[in-house]
Motif scaffolding. Sequence first.
Motif, PDB file in Angstrom:
ATOM      1  N   ILE A  81       2.231  59.088 -73.286  1.00 44.66           N
ATOM      2  CA  ILE A  81       2.124  60.567 -73.267  1.00 44.66           C
ATOM      3  C   ILE A  81       1.753  61.418 -72.169  1.00 44.66           C
ATOM      4  N   ASN A  82       1.085  60.916 -71.279  1.00 45.28           N
ATOM      5  CA  ASN A  82       0.739  61.221 -69.669  1.00 45.28           C
ATOM      6  C   ASN A  82       1.995  61.416 -69.136  1.00 45.28           C
ATOM      7  N   LEU A  83       2.676  60.255 -69.037  1.00 43.95           N
ATOM      8  CA  LEU A  83       3.917  60.397 -68.105  1.00 43.95           C
ATOM      9  C   LEU A  83       5.022  61.147 -68.654  1.00 43.95           C
ATOM     10  N   VAL A  84       5.153  61.246 -69.817  1.00 43.46           N
ATOM     11  CA  VAL A  84       6.296  61.969 -70.629  1.00 43.46           C
ATOM     12  C   VAL A  84       6.074  63.645 -70.408  1.00 43.46           C
ATOM     13  N   ALA A  85       4.627  64.153 -70.683  1.00 45.47           N
ATOM     14  CA  ALA A  85       4.227  65.264 -70.545  1.00 45.47           C
ATOM     15  C   ALA A  85       4.284  65.820 -69.165  1.00 45.47           C
ATOM     16  N   ILE A  86       3.860  64.893 -68.117  1.00 46.09           N
ATOM     17  CA  ILE A  86       3.794  65.374 -66.743  1.00 46.09           C
ATOM     18  C   ILE A  86       5.164  65.545 -66.341  1.00 46.09           C
ATOM     19  N   ASN A  87       6.073  64.793 -66.855  1.00 45.53           N
ATOM     20  CA  ASN A  87       7.437  64.663 -66.345  1.00 45.53           C
ATOM     21  C   ASN A  87       7.926  66.265 -66.864  1.00 45.53           C
ATOM     22  N   LYS A  88       7.720  66.472 -67.763  1.00 43.33           N
ATOM     23  CA  LYS A  88       8.013  67.783 -68.565  1.00 43.33           C
ATOM     24  C   LYS A  88       7.586  68.833 -67.888  1.00 43.33           C
ATOM     25  N   PHE A  89       6.529  69.096 -67.501  1.00 40.29           N
ATOM     26  CA  PHE A  89       5.829  70.096 -66.591  1.00 40.29           C
ATOM     27  C   PHE A  89       5.797  70.357 -64.960  1.00 40.29           C
ATOM     28  N   LEU A  90       6.025  69.006 -64.786  1.00 31.54           N
ATOM     29  CA  LEU A  90       5.809  68.809 -63.141  1.00 31.54           C
ATOM     30  C   LEU A  90       7.268  68.792 -62.546  1.00 31.54           C
ATOM     31  N   THR A  91       7.842  67.883 -63.092  1.00 27.60           N
ATOM     32  CA  THR A  91       9.287  67.478 -62.369  1.00 27.60           C
ATOM     33  C   THR A  91      10.377  67.564 -63.393  1.00 27.60           C
ATOM     34  N   PRO A  92      10.449  68.765 -63.859  1.00 27.32           N
ATOM     35  CA  PRO A  92      11.584  68.777 -65.236  1.00 27.32           C
ATOM     36  C   PRO A  92      13.003  68.351 -64.814  1.00 27.32           C
ATOM     37  N   GLU A  93      13.458  68.536 -63.335  1.00 24.85           N
ATOM     38  CA  GLU A  93      14.696  68.216 -63.017  1.00 24.85           C
ATOM     39  C   GLU A  93      14.987  66.552 -62.745  1.00 24.85           C
ATOM     40  N   ALA A  94      13.624  65.974 -62.700  1.00 28.80           N
ATOM     41  CA  ALA A  94      13.871  64.531 -62.312  1.00 28.80           C
ATOM     42  C   ALA A  94      13.316  63.875 -63.576  1.00 28.80           C
ATOM     43  N   PHE A  95      13.691  62.558 -64.294  1.00 33.07           N
ATOM     44  CA  PHE A  95      13.438  62.023 -65.407  1.00 33.07           C
ATOM     45  C   PHE A  95      12.414  60.743 -64.930  1.00 33.07           C
ATOM     46  N   ILE A  96      11.687  60.929 -63.781  1.00 34.33           N
ATOM     47  CA  ILE A  96      10.898  59.745 -63.436  1.00 34.33           C
ATOM     48  C   ILE A  96       9.771  59.308 -64.326  1.00 34.33           C
ATOM     49  N   GLY A  97       9.316  60.300 -65.130  1.00 29.38           N
ATOM     50  CA  GLY A  97       8.214  59.928 -65.963  1.00 29.38           C
ATOM     51  C   GLY A  97       8.815  59.293 -67.089  1.00 29.38           C
ATOM     52  N   GLN A  98       9.784  59.759 -67.928  1.00 32.42           N
ATOM     53  CA  GLN A  98      10.604  59.326 -68.999  1.00 32.42           C
ATOM     54  C   GLN A  98      10.864  57.932 -68.643  1.00 32.42           C
ATOM     55  N   ILE A  99      11.602  57.593 -67.514  1.00 30.99           N
ATOM     56  CA  ILE A  99      12.135  56.268 -67.256  1.00 30.99           C
ATOM     57  C   ILE A  99      10.836  55.306 -67.016  1.00 30.99           C
ATOM     58  N   PHE A 100      10.076  55.758 -66.664  1.00 31.09           N
ATOM     59  CA  PHE A 100       8.528  55.113 -66.413  1.00 31.09           C
ATOM     60  C   PHE A 100       8.098  54.515 -67.805  1.00 31.09           C
ATOM     61  N   ALA A 101       8.045  55.610 -68.566  1.00 31.33           N
ATOM     62  CA  ALA A 101       7.583  55.240 -70.070  1.00 31.33           C
ATOM     63  C   ALA A 101       8.476  54.263 -70.675  1.00 31.33           C
ATOM     64  N   ILE A 102       9.581  54.660 -70.480  1.00 28.57           N
ATOM     65  CA  ILE A 102      10.508  53.464 -71.346  1.00 28.57           C
ATOM     66  C   ILE A 102      10.434  52.062 -70.792  1.00 28.57           C
ATOM     67  N   PHE A 103      10.019  51.998 -69.355  1.00 29.33           N
ATOM     68  CA  PHE A 103       9.823  50.694 -68.931  1.00 29.33           C
ATOM     69  C   PHE A 103       8.406  49.892 -69.079  1.00 29.33           C
ATOM     70  N   VAL A 104       7.583  51.021 -69.464  1.00 35.48           N
ATOM     71  CA  VAL A 104       6.222  50.578 -70.173  1.00 35.48           C
ATOM     72  C   VAL A 104       6.268  49.927 -71.423  1.00 35.48           C
ATOM     73  N   ILE A 105       7.143  50.529 -72.288  1.00 39.22           N
ATOM     74  CA  ILE A 105       7.164  50.394 -73.702  1.00 39.22           C
ATOM     75  C   ILE A 105       7.995  49.047 -73.651  1.00 39.22           C
ATOM     76  N   THR A 106       8.834  48.562 -73.113  1.00 40.04           N
ATOM     77  CA  THR A 106       9.817  47.586 -73.013  1.00 40.04           C
ATOM     78  C   THR A 106       8.808  46.166 -72.568  1.00 40.04           C
ATOM     79  N   VAL A 107       8.225  46.397 -71.486  1.00 41.19           N
ATOM     80  CA  VAL A 107       7.243  45.315 -70.953  1.00 41.19           C
ATOM     81  C   VAL A 107       6.050  45.160 -71.944  1.00 41.19           C
ATOM     82  N   ALA A 108       5.388  46.482 -72.776  1.00 44.40           N
ATOM     83  CA  ALA A 108       4.647  45.957 -73.524  1.00 44.40           C
ATOM     84  C   ALA A 108       4.962  45.325 -74.830  1.00 44.40           C
ATOM     85  N   ALA A 109       6.066  45.734 -75.225  1.00 38.00           N
ATOM     86  CA  ALA A 109       6.657  44.775 -76.217  1.00 38.00           C
ATOM     87  C   ALA A 109       6.713  43.293 -75.957  1.00 38.00           C
TER      88      ALA A 109
END
Lengths: 476, 105
Positions: B47-75
């Motif tokens: 939640i943190n990563l995606v929200a910060i991505n939206k508000f802080l760096t909306p032009e780059a998808f760093i946080g969203q990509i990071f979140a996908i990695f986190v989900i994958t590894v957690a699985a």
Amino acid sequence: MHFDFSLLTTELSMFILGLATFVLGLVVPSRSRRGIGAFALFGLLAVLGLTVLNWDQQGVLLNGMYLVDRYAMFFKILCLSTAILVIFGSLRYVNEHLGNHFEYYSTIVFATLGMMVIASAGDFISLYLGIELMTISFIILVAFRSQDGKSLEAGIKYLLQAGLSSAVILYGFSLIYAATGTIVILEVAHATLQGQASPLLIAGMVMLVAGLGFKVSAVPFHMWSPDVYEGAPTPVTAFLAVGSKAVSFAALLRLFVAGLAGVHQQWDILVAVLAALSMIIGNLVAIPQTNIKRLLAYSSIAQAGYLLVGLVTASPAGIKAVMFYSFLYVFATVGAFTVVAVVYNKIKSDEIADYAGLVQRAPLAAAVMLICLLSMAGIPPLAGFVGKFYLFSTVVSGYLWLVYLGLIMSMISVYYYLRVVLVMFRDDPKDPAPIEMGSAANITLIITMVATIFLGIYPNPLSEVANSAAISFFLK
Amino acid sequence: MGTALNPSYFMVLSAALFAIGLYGALSRKNAIAVLISIEIMLTAVNINLVAINKFLTPEAFIGQIFAIFVITVAAAEVGLGLAIIIAIYRNRHTVDLDDFNWMKW
């Protein structure tokens, strides 16, 4: 965008080696699977050669996501040497206690790959992936004896606590991302050097100290390590104690000295306190231990304390000292654990009391144990003394109390190390039959012993290599 | 635009979730419950990563990509965790952490 694959030579060859080991294990008939260990061993030797040849390689991939420099190369060489020594020293142990499992070797290769990624990681994503690749591989290795309750218990303890620490590290990453707007370590460095230290940044920093403090088993995040060290198969314990700890220090240095240099005033005292606590608790709790693996676990907690001292000043000298110490720590620890493994092969016990008269039953093993323990205690002229000298000389101005504490604790550590030595050399064996170790284990023991003595008498070559690697760390 | 959202809402939510997960991980005695609590902590991170991505760096998808990695590894981690829990259940017939006490100082 240009992507230079040649910078990834070592990682790609490691990946191929891991897959090849796995596939080979699947296709060969089970009676010829003994050769898989030798295959993995030669593969690792080849990758080690490749890494040494690529020592001068420099480069940055994907806008700072992946850094290739001498600093990373140094830790890659360290991990590969550890993996080689561990596999070579324990071929017989693995055959007798872990069965004919080729997964063991491919998992070790993948754990090493994870360590190499950590050493080169330039942003939070690659660092996280490296840490998880290493940790998940280690969880598998720790729980490898799936019929043995102790090994499984160690596995589940490691799994839960490693998961918790990963979550804490990740939360720290997300807070630093919120404070600086970037996840690339070098850009974080620019942001922290210019801006004010915001509460978010400090909170993220504290989370990282806690999470990585777990990985290096610093007090008070050390609770997992004695149990996991005791329950895991001995070669895995050696690999965990050396490889995992050393690269976690690589990550700590990269994150704190490079990334969070701007808030050095905020984290140096925190790290100093962790170092002091680890030295005190590690050394004191080691004294009453009766199991050799638990004793070495507490001693490794104390070693983490010494290593943290090098981090406190965030100086090139400190980085160099950490690198130097972690490299000689490889030989001392792998040597000691290899002795534990070969002795366990014969007498099926890890109790210190059962080491009575080891010098009559296996003179080489007893000698190596003696040298390794004295090196860990920091007795001159062995390597540990030089390493501790480098570490503590960085904090003489400013943190003199840490130096005195380290000195006192090193003396206390001599007591419990010598207790083991006394049992080995003075007491009479219950059963005087000689312990036969096998030539591979013999060679490993001789390598670790010679390296420990040689680096103590003549530390200059390694010291210069560590120096040039530490300098490359600051050329950004 | 009615009420403007700002990132601190998301960060408070995420901090609350993280604290709940941490409490659960430290206090629960059932191995599976601890595993679930760790998942809650990872959700807080996402939640943190995606929200910060939206508000802080909306032009780059760093946080969203990071979140996908986190989900994958957690699985992957949960898969491994459940495998070990099954193995230890076969061995000891319990998944209570208090019973995993063969090794103690």
